[in-house]
Design a protein around this motif. Sequence first.
Motif, PDB file in Angstrom:
ATOM      1  N   LEU A 245       0.833  -1.218   0.000  1.00 36.09           N
ATOM      2  CA  LEU A 245       0.000   0.000   0.000  1.00 36.09           C
ATOM      3  C   LEU A 245       0.861   1.258   0.000  1.00 36.09           C
ATOM      4  O   LEU A 245       0.544   2.224  -0.703  1.00 36.09           O
ATOM      5  CB  LEU A 245      -0.948  -0.011   1.195  1.00 36.09           C
ATOM      6  N   ARG A 246       1.952   1.261   0.767  1.00 40.75           N
ATOM      7  CA  ARG A 246       2.857   2.419   0.773  1.00 40.75           C
ATOM      8  C   ARG A 246       3.457   2.644  -0.606  1.00 40.75           C
ATOM      9  O   ARG A 246       3.575   3.779  -1.064  1.00 40.75           O
ATOM     10  CB  ARG A 246       3.975   2.235   1.797  1.00 40.75           C
ATOM     11  N   LEU A 247       3.851   1.558  -1.262  1.00 37.67           N
ATOM     12  CA  LEU A 247       4.448   1.663  -2.578  1.00 37.67           C
ATOM     13  C   LEU A 247       3.461   2.235  -3.578  1.00 37.67           C
ATOM     14  O   LEU A 247       3.784   3.134  -4.360  1.00 37.67           O
ATOM     15  CB  LEU A 247       4.945   0.296  -3.059  1.00 37.67           C
ATOM     16  N   ILE A 248       2.249   1.742  -3.556  1.00 38.76           N
ATOM     17  CA  ILE A 248       1.220   2.236  -4.477  1.00 38.76           C
ATOM     18  C   ILE A 248       0.920   3.715  -4.223  1.00 38.76           C
ATOM     19  O   ILE A 248       0.795   4.500  -5.165  1.00 38.76           O
ATOM     20  CB  ILE A 248      -0.068   1.384  -4.334  1.00 38.76           C
ATOM     21  N   ALA A 249       0.850   4.097  -2.947  1.00 41.85           N
ATOM     22  CA  ALA A 249       0.470   5.466  -2.601  1.00 41.85           C
ATOM     23  C   ALA A 249       1.596   6.486  -2.737  1.00 41.85           C
ATOM     24  O   ALA A 249       1.368   7.621  -3.145  1.00 41.85           O
ATOM     25  CB  ALA A 249      -0.078   5.499  -1.177  1.00 41.85           C
ATOM     26  N   SER A 250       2.846   6.071  -2.398  1.00 44.35           N
ATOM     27  CA  SER A 250       3.909   7.077  -2.307  1.00 44.35           C
ATOM     28  C   SER A 250       5.131   6.804  -3.169  1.00 44.35           C
ATOM     29  O   SER A 250       6.027   7.631  -3.221  1.00 44.35           O
ATOM     30  CB  SER A 250       4.363   7.216  -0.852  1.00 44.35           C
TER      31      SER A 250
END
Length: 179
Positions: A168-173
């Motif tokens: 999720l962090r990778l997708i978002a940021s």
Amino acid sequence: MADYSGVKVSGFITRSKDLTLSTTARGMALQQLFEYLLNKVPGVISRPNSIDPFRSEEIDIAVANTRTNNGLACFPHLFLVECKNWAKPVDAPTVAAFIDKMRNRRIELGILVAANGITGDPHSLAAAHHKVAMAQGDGLRVLVVTVDDVCKLSSSTEFVALLVDRLLRLIASGTSLGH
């Protein structure tokens, strides 16, 4: 979800950090640790140490994921794991080589187990972090997990939560490392 043995995990971690062992032995301990953790996740099947027919690329761990609800349901059916037990952070060319392995196999997700992280700054997306961020433009995602991350875990449920959070962090940021 089956909990893992803290004693077994500690043993892998101890061997992965034991400087009296060869680099190969320490690297194998890190790989065995991650394979052990993956195999405790429902619906996950792994295969270690595969070499392509041309003997030009080795895959540390190939993973099949049946996407069960209490496992890695939001992960793709197939992904790769690369383990680097280096004393220093993994550099951009090495991250790029892992991304090439993924691309060559049309695999959209890879986990880079980098004992001491990767080079650069996750906030400015410099050095190896830049390679991770740019791969997303090609539909490829690389999650980075460190030994320190694993040391904080006490169950397979926490392991799944860590991997989902990194995705999720990778997708978002653009970076899978959180701070």
